[in-house]
Design a protein around this motif. Sequence first.
Motif, PDB file in Angstrom:
ATOM      1  N   ASP A  97      46.372   5.243 -37.767  1.00  0.00           N
ATOM      2  CA  ASP A  97      46.459   4.222 -38.815  1.00  0.00           C
ATOM      3  C   ASP A  97      46.374   4.821 -40.213  1.00  0.00           C
ATOM      4  OD1 ASP A  97      46.812   2.215 -37.036  1.00  0.00           O
ATOM      5  OD2 ASP A  97      44.756   1.447 -37.120  1.00  0.00           O
ATOM      6  N   GLU A  98      45.687   5.945 -40.379  1.00  0.00           N
ATOM      7  CA  GLU A  98      45.546   6.537 -41.702  1.00  0.00           C
ATOM      8  C   GLU A  98      46.907   6.937 -42.270  1.00  0.00           C
ATOM      9  OE1 GLU A  98      43.779   7.364 -45.116  1.00  0.00           O
ATOM     10  OE2 GLU A  98      42.847   6.420 -43.375  1.00  0.00           O
ATOM     11  N   ARG A 101      48.415   3.806 -43.708  1.00  0.00           N
ATOM     12  CA  ARG A 101      47.839   3.440 -45.000  1.00  0.00           C
ATOM     13  C   ARG A 101      48.455   4.281 -46.123  1.00  0.00           C
ATOM     14  NH1 ARG A 101      43.414   0.204 -44.299  1.00  0.00           N
ATOM     15  NH2 ARG A 101      42.417   0.249 -42.244  1.00  0.00           N
ATOM     16  N   ASN A 105      50.742   2.831 -49.259  1.00  0.00           N
ATOM     17  CA  ASN A 105      50.400   3.099 -50.660  1.00  0.00           C
ATOM     18  C   ASN A 105      51.547   3.791 -51.394  1.00  0.00           C
ATOM     19  OD1 ASN A 105      47.846   1.963 -50.545  1.00  0.00           O
ATOM     20  ND2 ASN A 105      46.860   3.871 -49.956  1.00  0.00           N
ATOM     21  N   SER A 235      44.384  -3.730 -44.691  1.00  0.00           N
ATOM     22  CA  SER A 235      45.044  -3.088 -45.833  1.00  0.00           C
ATOM     23  C   SER A 235      45.300  -4.055 -46.963  1.00  0.00           C
ATOM     24  CB  SER A 235      46.386  -2.493 -45.375  1.00  0.00           C
ATOM     25  OG  SER A 235      47.244  -3.506 -44.879  1.00  0.00           O
TER      26      SER A 235
END
Length: 236
Positions: A97-98, A101, A105, A235
Amino acid sequence: MDKGIEALREAVRRAPLTKPEGLSPAWQAYFDAVTPLHVAELIATLEQAQQECQAIEQKLIKAAVYIETLESEPRQTNLKQLNEIAELKRKCVGLPDEFARIGENLRTQDNRITSHPVFVVFQKEEMVVSEEFDHDRIAWVWECGDGEVEDRTARRLEALHQGCRDTRGYSRYAMKSIKRFVTACFTEDGCKDYLRQNGHNLNEPFIYVDSAYRNDEWQVIRNWLMTVGGTVEGSE
């Protein structure tokens, strides 16, 4: 149909209705526990699993074709399509998941009108320079002490120096403040996370946006990350 499955079916069809004689205890226990019905159930389970695998393979093929089609037309790829590519890649590759993210962004953050932005953390440091050139301030240091003198003493010493008076026991230095590189991140949030963890060790840190212009490695990784995003829980 798989030859292995046909062989198992034939074995079931020809399986004896009576237990074989003269077997070792281990084999006898096996025949006591396993019946043709058990084998038939295993065959049915195997066939179902193969069908599910074939269905998944077809979905992956369609996803790969769709991704290739979208990526081959970058000018027509909008944010919605990028999200679709991102979600498909996440499902096919199984990325953490990182990564999602970071990709989200990259696609939505303010890049300060900068091409291929690199978010950099700097801190301020001072160095001794020649007074004849650009400098920010004058520092007075007591030769028998540790560090600079107090402001009041520094003002008095500077007045004596300007009046060509004696300032023995003290040294005068011209100081220039410069920015020192600390770390670089793909996103501004990455820099903020770094400062939350290590900002207390830095001197007047700040975030600056630079460019990865003609930095092929950075651009390749950044562009790939932009297609890996997608909606991640928490998020918003």
